[in-house]
Design a protein around this motif. Sequence first.
Motif, PDB file in Angstrom:
ATOM      1  N   GLY A 120       2.387   2.616   1.205  1.00  0.00           N
ATOM      2  CA  GLY A 120       2.596   1.190   1.407  1.00  0.00           C
ATOM      3  C   GLY A 120       3.820   0.891   2.272  1.00  0.00           C
ATOM      4  N   PHE A 121       4.094  -0.409   2.413  1.00  0.00           N
ATOM      5  CA  PHE A 121       5.153  -0.871   3.309  1.00  0.00           C
ATOM      6  C   PHE A 121       6.498  -0.209   3.006  1.00  0.00           C
ATOM      7  CE2 PHE A 121       8.592  -3.609   4.581  1.00  0.00           C
ATOM      8  CZ  PHE A 121       8.208  -4.129   5.805  1.00  0.00           C
ATOM      9  N   ALA A 124       1.220  -1.040  14.564  1.00  0.00           N
ATOM     10  CA  ALA A 124       1.354  -1.341  13.133  1.00  0.00           C
ATOM     11  C   ALA A 124       0.198  -0.770  12.332  1.00  0.00           C
ATOM     12  CB  ALA A 124       1.423  -2.852  12.921  1.00  0.00           C
ATOM     13  N   ALA A 166      -1.921   2.035   2.757  1.00  0.00           N
ATOM     14  CA  ALA A 166      -2.053   1.395   1.439  1.00  0.00           C
ATOM     15  C   ALA A 166      -3.202   0.396   1.443  1.00  0.00           C
ATOM     16  CB  ALA A 166      -0.759   0.679   1.059  1.00  0.00           C
ATOM     17  N   MET A 167      -3.636   0.003   2.633  1.00  0.00           N
ATOM     18  CA  MET A 167      -4.675  -1.028   2.747  1.00  0.00           C
ATOM     19  C   MET A 167      -6.085  -0.487   2.594  1.00  0.00           C
ATOM     20  SD  MET A 167      -3.206  -3.844   3.025  1.00  0.00           S
ATOM     21  CE  MET A 167      -1.440  -4.034   2.809  1.00  0.00           C
ATOM     22  N   THR A 222      -9.208  -9.989   2.473  1.00  0.00           N
ATOM     23  CA  THR A 222      -8.646  -9.199   1.376  1.00  0.00           C
ATOM     24  C   THR A 222      -7.572  -8.234   1.891  1.00  0.00           C
ATOM     25  OG1 THR A 222     -10.320  -7.471   1.636  1.00  0.00           O
ATOM     26  CG2 THR A 222     -10.808  -9.229   0.075  1.00  0.00           C
ATOM     27  N   SER A 223      -6.675  -7.881   0.991  1.00  0.00           N
ATOM     28  CA  SER A 223      -5.696  -6.835   1.304  1.00  0.00           C
ATOM     29  C   SER A 223      -5.384  -6.092   0.013  1.00  0.00           C
ATOM     30  CB  SER A 223      -4.414  -7.431   1.896  1.00  0.00           C
ATOM     31  OG  SER A 223      -3.655  -8.069   0.887  1.00  0.00           O
ATOM     32  N   SER A 224      -4.582  -5.058   0.118  1.00  0.00           N
ATOM     33  CA  SER A 224      -4.141  -4.356  -1.082  1.00  0.00           C
ATOM     34  C   SER A 224      -3.290  -5.285  -1.937  1.00  0.00           C
ATOM     35  CB  SER A 224      -3.309  -3.130  -0.674  1.00  0.00           C
ATOM     36  OG  SER A 224      -2.517  -2.698  -1.763  1.00  0.00           O
ATOM     37  N   ALA A 248      -0.981  -4.193  -3.699  1.00  0.00           N
ATOM     38  CA  ALA A 248       0.308  -3.508  -3.828  1.00  0.00           C
ATOM     39  C   ALA A 248       0.810  -3.099  -2.438  1.00  0.00           C
ATOM     40  CB  ALA A 248       0.171  -2.293  -4.743  1.00  0.00           C
ATOM     41  N   ALA A 249       0.777  -4.063  -1.511  1.00  0.00           N
ATOM     42  CA  ALA A 249       1.126  -3.758  -0.121  1.00  0.00           C
ATOM     43  C   ALA A 249       2.544  -3.213  -0.008  1.00  0.00           C
ATOM     44  CB  ALA A 249       0.980  -5.011   0.734  1.00  0.00           C
ATOM     45  N   GLY A 284       0.166  -9.342   1.996  1.00  0.00           N
ATOM     46  CA  GLY A 284      -0.336  -8.003   2.305  1.00  0.00           C
ATOM     47  C   GLY A 284      -0.842  -7.892   3.734  1.00  0.00           C
ATOM     48  N   ILE A 285      -1.604  -8.893   4.160  1.00  0.00           N
ATOM     49  CA  ILE A 285      -2.102  -8.864   5.537  1.00  0.00           C
ATOM     50  C   ILE A 285      -0.927  -8.843   6.508  1.00  0.00           C
ATOM     51  CG2 ILE A 285      -3.472 -10.075   7.267  1.00  0.00           C
ATOM     52  CD1 ILE A 285      -4.978 -11.441   4.902  1.00  0.00           C
ATOM     53  N   LEU A 291       2.164  -7.918   6.020  1.00  0.00           N
ATOM     54  CA  LEU A 291       2.916  -6.657   5.939  1.00  0.00           C
ATOM     55  C   LEU A 291       2.179  -5.543   6.677  1.00  0.00           C
ATOM     56  CD1 LEU A 291       3.996  -6.932   2.214  1.00  0.00           C
ATOM     57  CD2 LEU A 291       5.557  -6.945   4.174  1.00  0.00           C
ATOM     58  N   SER A 292       0.858  -5.547   6.590  1.00  0.00           N
ATOM     59  CA  SER A 292       0.089  -4.473   7.224  1.00  0.00           C
ATOM     60  C   SER A 292       0.169  -4.543   8.743  1.00  0.00           C
ATOM     61  CB  SER A 292      -1.377  -4.527   6.775  1.00  0.00           C
ATOM     62  OG  SER A 292      -2.090  -5.543   7.455  1.00  0.00           O
ATOM     63  N   GLN A 293       0.673  -5.640   9.283  1.00  0.00           N
ATOM     64  CA  GLN A 293       0.789  -5.777  10.730  1.00  0.00           C
ATOM     65  C   GLN A 293       2.248  -5.779  11.181  1.00  0.00           C
ATOM     66  OE1 GLN A 293      -1.733  -9.143  11.705  1.00  0.00           O
ATOM     67  NE2 GLN A 293      -3.485  -7.786  11.566  1.00  0.00           N
ATOM     68  N   PHE A 316      -0.541   0.746   7.942  1.00  0.00           N
ATOM     69  CA  PHE A 316      -0.343   1.853   7.003  1.00  0.00           C
ATOM     70  C   PHE A 316      -1.493   1.882   6.007  1.00  0.00           C
ATOM     71  CE2 PHE A 316       2.418  -1.765   6.076  1.00  0.00           C
ATOM     72  CZ  PHE A 316       1.938  -2.179   4.853  1.00  0.00           C
ATOM     73  N   MET A 351      -6.687  -3.501  11.302  1.00  0.00           N
ATOM     74  CA  MET A 351      -5.647  -2.766  12.042  1.00  0.00           C
ATOM     75  C   MET A 351      -6.090  -2.378  13.445  1.00  0.00           C
ATOM     76  SD  MET A 351      -4.090  -0.431   8.999  1.00  0.00           S
ATOM     77  CE  MET A 351      -3.649  -1.211   7.447  1.00  0.00           C
ATOM     78  N   SER A 395      -9.544  -2.342   1.621  1.00  0.00           N
ATOM     79  CA  SER A 395      -9.477  -3.787   1.828  1.00  0.00           C
ATOM     80  C   SER A 395      -9.820  -4.085   3.278  1.00  0.00           C
ATOM     81  CB  SER A 395      -8.075  -4.322   1.504  1.00  0.00           C
ATOM     82  OG  SER A 395      -7.216  -4.206   2.624  1.00  0.00           O
ATOM     83  N   LEU A 396     -10.034  -5.350   3.579  1.00  0.00           N
ATOM     84  CA  LEU A 396     -10.385  -5.735   4.948  1.00  0.00           C
ATOM     85  C   LEU A 396      -9.243  -5.520   5.929  1.00  0.00           C
ATOM     86  CD1 LEU A 396     -12.451  -8.958   4.158  1.00  0.00           C
ATOM     87  CD2 LEU A 396     -13.305  -6.950   5.382  1.00  0.00           C
ATOM     88  N   CYS A 397      -8.045  -5.292   5.429  1.00  0.00           N
ATOM     89  CA  CYS A 397      -6.936  -5.012   6.352  1.00  0.00           C
ATOM     90  C   CYS A 397      -7.173  -3.707   7.112  1.00  0.00           C
ATOM     91  CB  CYS A 397      -5.605  -4.926   5.609  1.00  0.00           C
ATOM     92  SG  CYS A 397      -4.985  -6.537   5.100  1.00  0.00           S
TER      93      CYS A 397
END
Lengths: 448, 448
Positions: free
Chosen positions: B237-238, A192, A196-197, B226-228, B230-231, B185-186, B188-190, A194, A206, A200-202
């Motif tokens: 983005g997603f 996983a 867009a993060m 924190t995350s984007s 606009a995830a 956002g977190i 979605l990023s995973q 992408f 990852m 940020s801490l995402c």
Amino acid sequence: MSHAITTDLAAYASAARFSDLPDAVRREGVRSIFNILGCIIGGARHPGVDVVDNALQGMTGEGKATLIGRGRGTDTLHAALINCLASSIYSFDDTHEQAVVHPSGPVFAAALALAETRPVSGEALLTAFILGVELECRLCKALTVPPAKGSMAWSGTGITGGIGAAVAAGHLLGLNMTTMRTAMGIALSQAAGFRAMHGSLCTPLMPAQASQTGLRAALLAQGGFTSSAAALEGRYGFLSVFCEQPDLDALTGGLGERFEILRNTYKPYPCGIVIHPIIDACLHLRSKHGLDATRIASVEILASPGAMALCNNRDPRDELQAHVSLHHWTAVCFIRGTARIQDMDTETAVKDPALMAFQNRVNATLDPTRGADSAKVIVTMTDGRRYTCEIEHGIGSASRPMTDQELEVKFSDMSIPVLGGNRTRALIDQCWGIEKLSNAGDLARAAR
Amino acid sequence: MSHAITTDLAAYASAARFSDLPDAVRREGVRSIFNILGCIIGGARHPGVDVVDNALQGMTGEGKATLIGRGRGTDTLHAALINCLASSIYSFDDTHEQAVVHPSGPVFAAALALAETRPVSGEALLTAFILGVELECRLCKALTVPPAKGSMAWSGTGITGGIGAAVAAGHLLGLNMTTMRTAMGIALSQAAGFRAMHGSLCTPLMPAQASQTGLRAALLAQGGFTSSAAALEGRYGFLSVFCEQPDLDALTGGLGERFEILRNTYKPYPCGIVIHPIIDACLHLRSKHGLDATRIASVEILASPGAMALCNNRDPRDELQAHVSLHHWTAVCFIRGTARIQDMDTETAVKDPALMAFQNRVNATLDPTRGADSAKVIVTMTDGRRYTCEIEHGIGSASRPMTDQELEVKFSDMSIPVLGGNRTRALIDQCWGIEKLSNAGDLARAAR
């Protein structure tokens, strides 16, 4: 794709031994471990690491694995997550020369945590680490480096870190071809991340997530879990979802002969690697011509497509955005003459009015033919004088690799504030001598 | 996509209250919870659940969360993983009528685990659950249901379960718009999961992983991660990575007015849902005409594109492959006249020579215009007689929903072997009355 790619890779990863690895490969493996261990220590007390560790309180096991630089033991899965997060939270980790992947964090954090729970020699840890990095980098190359047609949108480390962690952990667990293939499949199925993060801490989460799920995948495979035998090449498989046209030769060609770790690079600066040649140029111009930042009218940057796509961010608001802002680092270079971790501290750097104001004088332009380790910087002074510097290959790139001594300076800068001078010195010696360690877990305990 | 989609969804998900939910929506929420709780109990002692729980021993915390049907407490993150895995391991969970997503498992497992660690009323749990399911289903629709142009290769539940779990957990934690957006956002990023894993334990692990990472995302957001912002809609983005052309109206249109849970469906049979109309037809033909399986020469099936893409698998080797084999279930129907969990047991069913032999007489043909809840089955007897049955909408589809009574039978079939008759009866009553519970965690404790 009828060829049994996943099987071939699992067969190699489970069968390869320390004696199969050329000296240069072992050497670069040690350098990679040295660099990433320093990064873990340097990031261990970052507030973002605190947030994760605190939020998960009560949801981890007691265990022998070390939270490096945090003075506490925990279970292996949590250690992999937290140590890998620390390793990448300042974007100070390593980068493959071709594929945009930061290979060592997910692999090393998983392997080291496992090495603390059972007797593992330094040779075994080094071997497992090199093999994990090998598969991770091959996979990322196959997705993104031409002739592959991939997408910039995926996080390379996010989606390939898991196979690296699974292979390293699986090797330490002694998985055979079949269970190694299962471990790889489980890890791949959870890939996983992408872009867009960015900012940020995402972003550091990852690789951390990849490390943890990869380690877990190896443990599940050992326990009898199942996955597809064709996780990579199967219909609706990893390669089909993550890449329009993968480069299969990059993935499977010359296994055991060509080693991707030889293309690993280490960062002299704690920011997005595509900014590095810009920093080299700025520091060079400032030093060579004794430039006074207050007399600079404008800075023009001819930047690579990678730098423009990822780091063309003016006015970052906090440290994480500053990481990936070429405007920020350009300002830091000309005003402070440095590019260190403390130069992206939110309060003392990112919000420094002088740095913020200077960014408005920085303009970046896309140079579509420029490589990612290259940049051209043109400074125009208020009196009209102009200075130009072109960097063909930045320091720390594959063409100008960091020396062992430069790596030691970087390590010490990060470790001394956390572990102190004496422990840092001892750890440096221990780390360079990893091949001789009878118990590789000592490395983690020495960095506790 | 300049519209602030992630923000709008987070604003809705954080602000909506029980009083905003129409009666029919609440009612379907209760039915969904009832169904998925039964599925968790029914899957709780599956060997695949044992593998994961055992492999992670020592890597979990002591805690108040219940491993349902396993007689043990654990921490919330591990409970979400294990309970969600159990809920989907027999493919007996629910399915959205349009999007191929099994919404309840990831959302309920996360919300229930959290509800055991703090005082949460039944109303609050139901509200959080409905909102989580709402966002998960909307997102999966936006990716896959025309006019969206998506890919069959992704696991719908794998990639959208996390936002559902994050929203439900975030709602229980009382996150405001900003932190809810971060949690989303977190998660979605995973997001992860692709369909090459069909027929392996990785398939139920995908929702389980989504549940755990979604819950963790909410906890991290609460802790200051924190995350984007606009995830979903951001560059790289997603939406951009998971879909060629998303249907944004499905995602954001009529928030608070249109409710996707009203399109949720429950399975009468423990297998891939696209096989269900085939089972309906086979059972109907066998019962109506008193067919003797030994005198059947061939079975022709005109199958939907979904059934052909996912379940056209002759000769499964184990339970998980049998799950998604239309040949297996056709044989079971004609030979046994049933379609229960025990009819896919590896030893007593999948390797039953009579069932294996019968599969060679089954042929499936693609009918490109046929809906996923439809099938036509033509039986030819050895004496030349032919029988035909066409199912327009299978039992359990949105057009022929399972009644409360049918759901109770399904629940009891799964729960009685684990909890016994008396506890099952009490739990059924408690579950139907969830809105009245002052402490929703009682549901989990009653199913321990």
